[in-house]
Design an enzyme around this catalytic site. Structure first.
Site, PDB file in Angstrom:
ATOM      1  N   VAL A 114       0.753  -1.138   0.081  1.00 48.75           N
ATOM      2  CA  VAL A 114      -0.071  -0.055   0.058  1.00 48.75           C
ATOM      3  C   VAL A 114       0.772   1.155  -0.098  1.00 48.75           C
ATOM      4  CG1 VAL A 114       0.014   0.127   2.666  1.00 48.75           C
ATOM      5  CG2 VAL A 114      -1.962   0.959   1.070  1.00 48.75           C
ATOM      6  N   THR A 118       5.311  -0.444   4.668  1.00 48.98           N
ATOM      7  CA  THR A 118       4.980  -1.027   5.972  1.00 48.98           C
ATOM      8  C   THR A 118       4.675   0.191   6.967  1.00 48.98           C
ATOM      9  OG1 THR A 118       6.303  -2.772   5.268  1.00 48.98           O
ATOM     10  CG2 THR A 118       5.879  -2.678   7.716  1.00 48.98           C
ATOM     11  N   ASN A 122       2.324  -0.864  10.002  1.00 48.81           N
ATOM     12  CA  ASN A 122       3.056  -1.490  11.436  1.00 48.81           C
ATOM     13  C   ASN A 122       2.223  -0.692  12.620  1.00 48.81           C
ATOM     14  OD1 ASN A 122       3.699   1.230  11.765  1.00 48.81           O
ATOM     15  ND2 ASN A 122       5.890   1.057  11.016  1.00 48.81           N
ATOM     16  N   CYS A 123       2.854  -1.216  13.717  1.00 42.95           N
ATOM     17  CA  CYS A 123       2.076  -1.067  14.870  1.00 42.95           C
ATOM     18  C   CYS A 123       3.022   0.438  15.568  1.00 42.95           C
ATOM     19  CB  CYS A 123       2.141  -1.961  15.886  1.00 42.95           C
ATOM     20  SG  CYS A 123       0.852  -3.090  15.602  1.00 42.95           S
ATOM     21  N   MET A 124       3.684   1.278  14.853  1.00 43.83           N
ATOM     22  CA  MET A 124       3.887   2.618  14.961  1.00 43.83           C
ATOM     23  C   MET A 124       4.828   2.891  16.022  1.00 43.83           C
ATOM     24  SD  MET A 124       0.115   3.972  14.362  1.00 43.83           S
ATOM     25  CE  MET A 124      -0.617   2.494  15.278  1.00 43.83           C
ATOM     26  N   VAL A 264       6.923  -3.338  -9.975  1.00 41.24           N
ATOM     27  CA  VAL A 264       7.927  -3.389 -10.786  1.00 41.24           C
ATOM     28  C   VAL A 264       8.287  -4.990 -10.985  1.00 41.24           C
ATOM     29  CG1 VAL A 264      10.598  -2.894 -10.939  1.00 41.24           C
ATOM     30  CG2 VAL A 264       8.660  -1.051 -10.336  1.00 41.24           C
ATOM     31  N   HIS A 535      10.627  -7.210  11.744  1.00 40.83           N
ATOM     32  CA  HIS A 535      11.818  -6.070  11.477  1.00 40.83           C
ATOM     33  C   HIS A 535      12.740  -6.621  10.569  1.00 40.83           C
ATOM     34  CE1 HIS A 535      10.892  -4.589  15.991  1.00 40.83           C
ATOM     35  NE2 HIS A 535       9.827  -4.074  14.937  1.00 40.83           N
ATOM     36  N   HIS A 584      12.822  -1.160  17.086  1.00 37.80           N
ATOM     37  CA  HIS A 584      12.013  -0.984  15.900  1.00 37.80           C
ATOM     38  C   HIS A 584      12.720  -0.656  14.800  1.00 37.80           C
ATOM     39  CE1 HIS A 584       8.636  -2.578  18.282  1.00 37.80           C
ATOM     40  NE2 HIS A 584       9.259  -2.031  19.142  1.00 37.80           N
TER      41      HIS A 584
END
EC number: 1.1.99.29
Length: 605
Positions: A114, A118, A122-124, A264, A535, A584
């Protein structure tokens, strides 16, 4: 396969698609040639798109394989971060091969499919790693530009630290001297209180020892426990991704084109320059159908497709290990054996506890009506529990240098400021929970894989759109499982503090080890329940310009090639050791992209 279980209320408001941004482009709008083509509109790619188009003389195209992220509630609302993957339109929905270190289990392996990559799913959690991590990179590469002193200004440049949604007094919860306040990436502290805040602080004060308080884990010295910082914009209570932060504000620039749903397949050799093969053409397909299209760059093709897709593109382009490519019938154009190897990742384990509270997030996660009401509150006020991300509190622990774990194997941590594992607290059970029950979950992430714990990304056919084969390489080094075992024991000590006596009722599962569990019991639990923290780094490893091995040099230029650079998390390791940031990986990726933009601008000034 250990698939992350999606929570029950996702279907209540899943948009099952993305709303097109008004200023995104179509194929018919594209030029035949650009100065720079960025492959991947993810965490790093959108930073480059922003910074390179600051120069109006540069024309830049971003090709993103996934859809737009605009208007997707699961992406915008921080508390819904566990609803963005797996099995969604915004995830590549990868899985790993069976992991020998996990008794043959395969793992779900989400990657952003998207705009925003990520950073949109992701959980930020925002952590930079330790100063020792970055100094180790610099020393290994012989390039002080990767040292902590040099990279800290790029962290600050990228960052816009914002007040939390509830506007509470954050004095003592972070150190403003190490943060930026005018960048594109919003970072904030938790914007709504939870029942775990008070007993957590009391437990840290009570226990002492490894449970020291750290006002801010992003100063370069991570060790200790404190408030979690997240890539959340406090005033709007929403996720800050590379798309919402770096890209949307500058989409009106006339020298920037962004094409979504454009995957691509390969980069193509376009000639020879300076005695090296030049790869300045990009082959891609739109919407997964139709013909393969070509477009060219005059200055550079920049691969920012991430730790899985960047090596996949290189291998399909004939850049990689010649023997492996020949076995697939792919002509080797550049023999670069380290493409796709050296994958390093962080394993994660959750322990959960039944609690005496109704203030957890469990009711939202199993009751679609409550979730819809809270979503409406979020949309109208940008306040309430949905403004919080996954982790309310975070801590980093370093084992003693004289630990028996390191008696016969090297200590994998970077230095005295660098931890071996992370602990974080979440105010719910990260799985379906029975009605009427409420939970606290405490997770451990093993941050320091040993030298043998390396996975890989491979292709198995000449079809450039086939899913790659991913090996996470978990628990293959002798120090890995013992370090994770100590992390689990740290969680159990934390949960046993008297501060929790009126809150924690007991373990969520009888299979969960207790405070007096044997090493064998804890190891069995880890092997049975470990998953990935997502990660992944290292599949395009850095090495010094004249050094054997590696995929890119310290300026991120693809070795043995002219005109290609790799700028994403795949470069974040070395060709010799799995130098994974002890935290992270999104914040390091933003900083490396900021530095890469300056390196590119300098080369084409």
């Amino acid at each position: 396969m250990r698939n992350q279980r999606r929570l029950a209320f996702l279907s209540a408001f899943c948009l099952c698609g993305a709303v097109r941004g008004a200023l995104l482009d179509s194929v018919g709008n594209l030029r035949p040639n650009y100065d720079f083509i960025i492959v991947g509109g993810g965490t790093a790619g959108n930073v480059l798109a922003n910074r390179l188009t600051e120069n109006p003389a540069f024309n830049v195209l971003v090709l993103e394989a996934g859809p737009s992220d605009a208007g997707v509630l699961e992406i915008e609302i921080p508390q819904l971060c566990l609803h963005t993957a797996p099995d969604t339109p915004w995830d590549w929905n990868y899985t790993t091969v069976p992991q020998p270190g996990l008794n043959g289990a395969s793992l779900s392996y989400p990657r952003g499919h998207v705009l925003g990559g990520t950073s949109s799913i992701n959980c930020m959690v925002y952590t930079r790693g330790s100063s020792a991590d970055w100094d180790r990179y610099a020393n290994y590469l012989g390039d002080l530009g990767w040292s902590w002193e040099s990279i800290l200004p790029y962290f600050k440049k990228s960052e816009k630290f914002t007040p939390p949604s509830d506007q509470h007094n954050i004095s003592g919860e972070f150190n403003p001297s190490v943060h930026g306040f005018s960048g594109y990436l919003s970072v904030s502290l938790p914007g709504a209180p939870t029942p775990v805040d008070k007993p957590f602080a009391e437990a840290i004060s009570e226990l002492g020892g490894e449970f020291e308080w750290n006002e801010d884990v992003n100063t370069g010295n991570q060790l200790g426990f404190g408030w979690s910082q997240s890539t959340i914009d406090g005033p709007s209570g929403s996720r800050s991704s590379s798309s919402s932060g770096y890209l949307r504000p500058i989409l009106q620039r006339l020298n920037l084109h962004v094409l979504v749903d454009a995957q691509v397949s390969r980069i193509l050799q376009s000639g020879t320059q300076q005695g090296l093969p030049s790869f300045l053409e990009v082959e891609y397909q739109v919407n997964g159908t139709g013909p393969l299209l070509n477009i060219s760059a005059s200055k550079e093709v920049i691969l920012s497709a991430g730790s899985i897709n960047t090596p996949q593109i290189l291998l399909n382009s004939g850049i990689g290990d010649s023997a492996k490519l020949a076995a697939l019938g792919i002509q080797t154009l550049v023999d670069l054996p380290d493409v796709g190897v050296n994958l390093s990742d962080h394993p994660l384990v959750f322990l959960s506890f039944l609690v005496n509270s109704t203030g957890t997030y469990d009711d939202f996660n199993r009751n679609a009506t409550l979730a819809a009401l809270e979503t409406e509150i979020w949309e109208k006020t940008r306040k309430g529990p949905f403004v919080n991300g996954l982790a309310q509190h975070v801590g980093y622990v370093r084992l003693p240098d004289d630990s028996p774990i390191f008696a016969t194997s090297p200590n994998p941590a970077a230095g005295t400021t660098s931890p071996h594992f992370e602990i974080f607290l979440a105010n719910f059970l990260p799985a379906a929970s029975p009605p009427g029950t409420h939970f606290l979950s405490i997770a451990a992430i093993m941050l320091t894989p040993g030298s043998s714990s390396r996975g890989s990304v491979n292709i198995t056919s000449s079809n450039p759109f086939a899913h790659p084969v991913i090996d996470a390489g978990f628990f293959l080094s002798p120090t890995d499982l013992p370090i994770m075992r100590e992390a689990v024991r740290t969680i159990l000590r934390l949960a046993s503090a008297q501060a929790w006596d009126d809150y924690i009722l007991g373990p969520a599962s009888a299979s969960q080890p207790g405070l007096n569990a044997t090493d064998a019991d804890i190891d069995a639990y880890i092997i049975a329940s470990a998953s990935s923290a997502y990660h992944a780094v290292g599949t395009s490893a850095m090495s010094a310009l004249g050094q054997d091995g590696g995929v890119v040099d310290s300026a991120l230029r693809l070795k043995k090639v002219h005109g290609v650079r790799v700028v994403d998390a795949s470069v974040l390791t070395s060709a010799q050791q799995p130098f994974v940031p002890a935290g992270h990986t999104s914040a390091p990726t933003y900083a490396l992209a900021e530095r890469a933009a300056d390196l590119i601008k300098s080369d084409f000034n």
